[in-house]
Structure formats: structure tokens, C-alpha cells
Enzyme design. Structure first.
Site, mmCIF file in Angstrom:
data_model
loop_
_atom_site.group_PDB
_atom_site.id
_atom_site.type_symbol
_atom_site.label_atom_id
_atom_site.label_comp_id
_atom_site.label_asym_id
_atom_site.label_seq_id
_atom_site.Cartn_x
_atom_site.Cartn_y
_atom_site.Cartn_z
ATOM 1 N N ASP A 151 28.210 44.058 55.127
ATOM 2 C CA ASP A 151 27.052 43.981 54.239
ATOM 3 C C ASP A 151 25.967 44.941 54.727
ATOM 4 O OD1 ASP A 151 24.953 43.273 52.623
ATOM 5 O OD2 ASP A 151 24.634 41.295 53.541
ATOM 6 N N ASP A 194 22.251 41.047 51.582
ATOM 7 C CA ASP A 194 22.300 40.037 50.503
ATOM 8 C C ASP A 194 23.435 39.031 50.711
ATOM 9 O OD1 ASP A 194 24.556 41.467 49.863
ATOM 10 O OD2 ASP A 194 24.034 41.785 47.760
ATOM 11 N N ASP A 253 29.548 45.332 50.804
ATOM 12 C CA ASP A 253 29.300 46.264 49.694
ATOM 13 C C ASP A 253 29.887 47.641 49.992
ATOM 14 O OD1 ASP A 253 27.375 47.308 51.526
ATOM 15 O OD2 ASP A 253 25.970 45.765 50.843
ATOM 16 N N ASP A 306 42.024 48.753 42.796
ATOM 17 C CA ASP A 306 42.676 47.571 42.259
ATOM 18 C C ASP A 306 42.249 47.468 40.796
ATOM 19 O OD1 ASP A 306 43.745 44.988 41.952
ATOM 20 O OD2 ASP A 306 43.141 44.414 43.981
ATOM 21 N N ASP A 347 47.096 44.801 39.246
ATOM 22 C CA ASP A 347 47.054 43.353 39.365
ATOM 23 C C ASP A 347 47.954 42.669 38.337
ATOM 24 O OD1 ASP A 347 45.582 41.010 40.559
ATOM 25 O OD2 ASP A 347 45.182 40.655 38.439
ATOM 26 N N GLU A 398 51.653 44.495 41.451
ATOM 27 C CA GLU A 398 51.773 43.137 41.963
ATOM 28 C C GLU A 398 52.764 42.403 41.066
ATOM 29 O OE1 GLU A 398 48.906 39.378 43.108
ATOM 30 O OE2 GLU A 398 48.828 40.281 41.150
HETATM 31 O O1 ISL Z 1 48.285 34.147 45.362
HETATM 32 C C1 ISL Z 1 49.094 33.775 44.571
HETATM 33 C C2 ISL Z 1 49.537 32.386 44.562
HETATM 34 O O2 ISL Z 1 49.687 31.948 45.846
HETATM 35 C C3 ISL Z 1 49.662 34.700 43.640
HETATM 36 O O3 ISL Z 1 50.657 34.144 42.915
HETATM 37 C C4 ISL Z 1 48.544 35.274 42.768
HETATM 38 O O4 ISL Z 1 47.757 34.292 42.229
HETATM 39 C C5 ISL Z 1 49.074 36.041 41.633
HETATM 40 O O5 ISL Z 1 50.024 36.876 42.153
HETATM 41 C C6 ISL Z 1 48.018 36.913 40.957
HETATM 42 O O6 ISL Z 1 47.033 37.366 41.834
HETATM 43 C C7 ISL Z 1 46.172 38.376 41.410
HETATM 44 O O7 ISL Z 1 45.579 38.109 40.144
HETATM 45 C C8 ISL Z 1 44.706 36.986 40.094
HETATM 46 C C9 ISL Z 1 43.649 37.031 41.198
HETATM 47 O O8 ISL Z 1 42.988 35.812 41.255
HETATM 48 C C10 ISL Z 1 44.262 37.343 42.550
HETATM 49 O O9 ISL Z 1 43.250 37.469 43.523
HETATM 50 C C11 ISL Z 1 45.045 38.599 42.401
HETATM 51 O O10 ISL Z 1 45.580 39.081 43.608
HETATM 52 C C12 ISL Z 1 44.057 37.005 38.738
HETATM 53 O O11 ISL Z 1 43.537 38.270 38.449
#
Ligand code: ISL
Length: 538
Positions: A21, A25, A29, A98, A194, A245
Site C-alpha cells: 500500500d 488507505d 495499489d 487478469d 478468468d 482458468e
Molecule cells: O477457487 C475455486 C473453488 O475452490 C475455483 O473453483 C474458482 O472459484 C473458480 O475457478 C473461478 O475462480 C475465478 O473466478 C471467480 C473469482 O471469484 C475467483 O477469484 C477467480 O479466480 C469469479 O470471477
């Protein structure tokens, strides 16, 4: 095997709100990250993965985006972000962003329009139905939320505040591709995509036989058409790195995302370990490694990680965070950097940070955990018991602030941190780690250096010699005439390992280990608790 920079890279994940930080705050950041870039560079990192920092109401820590083109106040400004990119590049590192395209925030103007009336031009940008099916979402008992304005339900794979975009709609896809090009044209080096396995939804949303098995949210027909189109329209025009992911994929399913001849993504995170193996199960872990290696090698590229911002820190979950914390953290690092695939380091892993147990639910912030807590307590369960059952895997285990030194709040902020610091910061912190030649940090530096100097760690073939051994994991990596042997004793007690005939016939040269003096008697290696060794066989 085609050589590329992202196969050779070591990636460092920065969960910026918990990193450093700069303005007091209580939130990390972008400016704070800029100030710590030399620290990251010194470790030997090639690529930084930055968690979402776009404008967001922040219900799910930035994974609920309300404007894809601006930076969230807590993180800083677009100017700070541009400086960050510049400073990363000046240090010869790369930056991947991301990006969340499965859903937006419910405060995104697209959704506000979509929900306003049934005949709004953006109605079909999200998914609306008269009746819900029986699906759960990741974070709530139903994947559908009733909206009074138009008396229909909208679909959300995660929180109520994260409505899913309708990828069937070509206008949505065009708009997303345009936005991706906006960031790529600014000069970033790729994306971590994601929840990418969730983009396609099944025709008609049939009820699930078992609504608790949420696999139905992922890998639905049509998904790969979207990814191919995304590649064709966007990715292939840039020299970038994309990592998806991909939840709930088998190796065969995973290959579809990353096979080089399919032109979709470069690599993936699969979750056969982190989502499906709650604690260390050696035989299962070895099977997973072997199956993914056999399915992908020579065709597509894998990733290696055991923790991230969603998963409890690896030394706590899969190792020993007590008397063997140092040895165990080094062993896990050795394993991740020598198994086939690109290794990821989650901030703090390089100093052996551990998970936490806060005594009250009020100290937690994770929306997944808090929703589950409420759901279970509402069923009449004892709140304390629910809390204790959720603690081990709460996502906040890995979200506590980076421990920089032994001063107040671990030197993370001069204000009040948004989430409590792990109380062990006086012993475990960066300052201590930099000063101590025996620290996890210095070991990671050596490991990364070794990888940079030896292509065998990246491109070498893999063979496990210990598929049925409960404690010892011994495997080779081979490239041309180079042959390496990695031996790990993932155990709280010592074990002797007798090298099998083909390996015993070579001379061994120790390249790296996490104990001072090596103990071996002929072909028998005496491996102490959590001992890790990398040998060159000549
Ligand atoms: O961490 C998980 C469960 O233990 C995963 O299955 C995860 O929730 C899932 O893969 C998706 O995660 C991603 O998208 C989510 C977000 O909350 C997570 O931080 C992100 O890594 C929704 O956008």
C-alpha cells in the site's frame, strides 16, 4: 517441441490489494507494486500476472467489473497503470492482465440496460428466463436471480452481483474482442482468462441430476468455437501469452484448450489438484501429473501451481507449515519448478507464507466463504462449527497482506489493512528472508536461476520412478544427452530411497538441495524430512 518465451518463463502472481500500500488507505495499489518491482525482478521473475484492477463495486475483489476501460480507485489511475507497464518492461519483464469475460458486475451499464426492459437492445446480452432450473452457482444455492423490473430470472455462475454474459450473442463477443484489443494495443503481454471454461451454456438449461455437482457449469458445447474465434479475431495478431482458468477438465478435455494445432489458448490452469485434492495425497498427485503429461506433452503446454488467490497457501495445505516450514516450502518449490509446465509463484510463497485462522467470521472478507457461512447457519447449524469447517479452505487464507517486515501491519500499510495481517509476520517476512541465506527466498532464486540456465528443466521429457511410493517422489527430466533426477521426500520423517537399476548406474552431481550435507550410501539415498534434491546424472 517448439520453443517459446512463455514456456521458459517463471510467472509471479500479484494480488495487488494485498501486496503493498503506497498511500495508507489500507489497500495495496499499483504504485505500491511499482515500488516493489525490483524485489520481484531480483527473484528472477519473467512475467507478472496482475489480478483484476478494473473499475468494480468490488463484491468479489475485482472479479465483478463495471467498466473494462478504467482502473478501480483503490488500485490507482490509468496513468499509474501505464507507468507500471513501462516499469515492468524497463526491467525486461512482461505483464499479463487478469480478465473476466464470463460475467460482469450487476452495476455494469450493459447489465443496467439489459435489466431495464424486455425489449431493451441489450436484453439479450445476458441470460434471462421465466423459470430457473435447479442449478447452483459457485457461490449461491441457485444460479438464477429473480428481477422484479421485468419479472424474469437472470443467470449467474458466481455471486448474484456477477450476471453471466450471453456469449451466444455475436454483439457481446465483438464488444469483448474490441476491449481485449484495447489492452493489447497498450502493450500488455497477454491475459489470464478468468473462468473461461464457463462461457458456453447448454441449450435449454436442462435440470441437473445432481444439482450439487456444479460441473454442469463448465465445458459445455460451443465453448471451443468461441475460443477459436477469440484467437482468430484477437490473440493471433499479437506476440502474447494466454492462460485460461479451466475448472473441471480432464487431461483430454484440457488438451482441447491448448493443443497447438487448435489455435485457442497457450496454456491452462487445470484444477484437478487445487479443487479436487483437499490435502496431500501423494499417489493421486503423481497420477494427475502423469496423466496430464501423457495427454499434453508435445501437443500443448501445462502450468504448475499449488496455490493462488483462491486457494490456501501450499505450505499449509500440502506441506508442513510448522516444524518443517522452511524445508517443506523449498520442497514444494523444487517440485513445481521441475515438473513439466510453466511454474507460477503466488506472492508470499517465496518467503513461505502460511494460511490463517481468524477467530470470528467478521474478520473474513471472502464472498464465497461468507455466503456459504450464511447458507449453512440458516439451516440451523452451529455457527462456530460452520466457521471451523470453512476455515481450512477459505480463500482469505492466501489473501492476507504480504509480510514485508516485522513492523506494524508487517510493513504492508501505514493505515488499517483491508484484511488482517497473519499474526506470524514477526517471524515470516521479506526483510528476514533477504537477510537469511538459508531462507525460502534465496532457495527460490537459485531454483529460478537453474531453470534459466538449463533448458532440460523446461523441455526435458518426464518420467516418474515412484508411482506407488507413498513418500518419495523421484522423477527424471531428459533432453538430448542431459539427464536430471529430482528426489523429494514429502514426509515428516526420514526415508531411505534405493535408486532403481537404470538410475543407480550413473554418477550423481548435486545441483541443488534443501539440506546442507547430503547423505547417501551407494545407491541408497537417505532423505530427511521434506528433503529435496536435484541431481545431474552423468
Ligand atoms: O477457487 C475455486 C473453488 O475452490 C475455483 O473453483 C474458482 O472459484 C473458480 O475457478 C473461478 O475462480 C475465478 O473466478 C471467480 C473469482 O471469484 C475467483 O477469484 C477467480 O479466480 C469469479 O470471477
Amino acid at each position: 517441441m517448439k520453443k517459446t518465451w512463455w514456456k521458459e518463463a517463471v510467472v509471479y502472481q500479484v494480488y495487488w490489494r494485498s501486496f503493498y500500500d503506497s498511500d495508507g488507505d489500507g489497500y495495496g495499489d499499483l504504485q505500491g507494486l511499482i515500488e516493489k518491482l525490483d524485489y520481484i525482478k531480483h527473484l528472477g521473475i519473467d512475467v507478472i500476472w496482475l489480478n483484476p484492477c478494473y473499475e468494480s463495486p468490488d463484491k468479489d475483489n475485482g472479479y465483478d467489473i463495471s467498466n473494462y476501460y478504467t482502473i478501480m480507485d483503490k488500485a490507482g489511475t490509468m496513468k499509474a497503470w501505464e507507468t507500471l507497464l513501462d516499469e515492468v518492461h524497463k526491467r525486461d519483464m512482461k505483464l499479463i492482465m487478469d480478465l473476466v469475460v464470463n460475467h460482469t458486475s450487476n452495476k455494469h451499464p450493459w447489465f443496467l440496460e439489459s435489466r431495464s426492459s424486455k425489449d431493451n437492445p441489450k436484453r439479450d446480452w445476458y441470460i434471462w428466463r421465466d423459470k430457473p432450473n435447479n442449478w447452483r452457482s459457485y457461490f449461491t444455492p441457485s444460479a438464477w436471480e429473480y428481477d422484479e423490473t421485468t419479472e424474469q430470472y437472470y443467470f449467474h455462475s458466481f455471486a448474484v452481483e456477477q450476471p453471466d454474459l450471453n456469449w451466444k450473442n455475436p454483439e457481446v463477443r465483438e464488444e469483448i474482442y474490441k476491449m481485449m484489443r484495447f489492452w493489447l494495443d497498450k502493450g500488455i503481454d497477454g491475459f489470464r482468462l478468468d473462468a473461461i471454461a464457463l462461457l458456453a451454456k447448454p441449450e435449454g438449461f436442462p435440470d441437473a441430476a445432481n444439482p450439487n455437482d456444479i460441473r454442469y457449469l463448465t465445458n459445455n458445447p460451443g465453448l471451443h468455437d468461441y475460443l477459436r474465434e477469440m484467437n482468430e479475431r484477437v490473440f493471433k495478431h499479437y506476440d502474447i501469452f494466454t492462460v485460461g482458468e479451466v475448472a473441471f477438465a480432464s487431461p483430454e478435455e484440457g488438451l482441447k484448450y491448448v493443443a497447438e494445432d487448435r489455435h485457442e489458448l497457450h496454456t491452462l490452469f487445470h484444477f484437478e489438484v487445487c479443487d479436487e485434492m483437499p490435502s496431500w495425497e501423494p499417489l493421486r498427485f503423481k497420477q494427475i501429473q502423469k496423466r496430464w503429461y501423457e495427454a499434453l506433452w508435445g501437443k500443448g503446454w501445462n502450468s504448475q501451481f499449488l496455490n493462488n488467490h483462491d486457494h490456501t497457501r501450499q505450505v499449509t495445505r500440502y506441506g508442513n507449515d510448522k516444524e518443517y516450514r522452511l524445508e517443506s516450502a523449498k520442497l514444494l518449490g523444487t517440485m513445481l519448478h521441475t515438473l513439466p509446465g510453466t511454474p507460477y509463484i503466488y506472492q508470499g510463497e517465496e518467503i513461505g507464507m502460511t494460511g490463517v485462522r481468524f477467530s470470528s467470521i467478521d474478520d473474513y472478507n471472502d464472498i464465497a466463504m461468507k455466503n456459504k457461512y450464511e447458507e449453512e447457519v440458516a439451516k440451523g447449524r452451529d455457527p462456530q462449527e460452520v466457521l471451523e469447517s470453512l476455515q481450512p479452505l477459505s480463500r482469505d487464507n492466501s489473501r492476507t497482506p504480504m509480510q514485508w517486515d516485522d513492523s506494524r501491519h508487517a510493513g504492508f500499510t501505514t493505515g488499517t489493512p483491508w484484511i488482517k495481517v497473519n499474526p506470524n509476520y514477526k517471524d515470516i517476512n521479506v526483510k528476514q528472508a533477504l537477510e537469511d541465506p538459508n531462507s525460502v527466498y534465496h532457495y527460490y532464486r537459485k531454483l529460478i536461476q537453474l531453470r534459466k540456465e538449463n533448458p532440460v528443466m523446461v523441455y526435458g521429457t518426464f518420467r516418474d520412478y515412484t508411482e506407488t511410493e507413498p513418500y518419495i517422489y523421484a522423477y527424471t527430466r531428459e533432453l538430448d544427452s542431459e539427464r536430471w533426477l529430482i528426489v523429494l521426500n514429502h514426509c515428516d520423517h526420514a526415508n531411505d530411497y534405493e535408486l532403481p537399476a537404470p538410475l543407480a548406474s550413473y554418477k550423481r552431481e548435486l545441483l541443488l538441495g534443501n539440506y546442507e550435507d547430503i547423505q547417501e550410501h551407494g545407491a541408497v539415498l537417505h532423505m530427511r524430512p521434506h528433503e529435496a534434491r536435484i541431481y545431474k546424472l552423468v
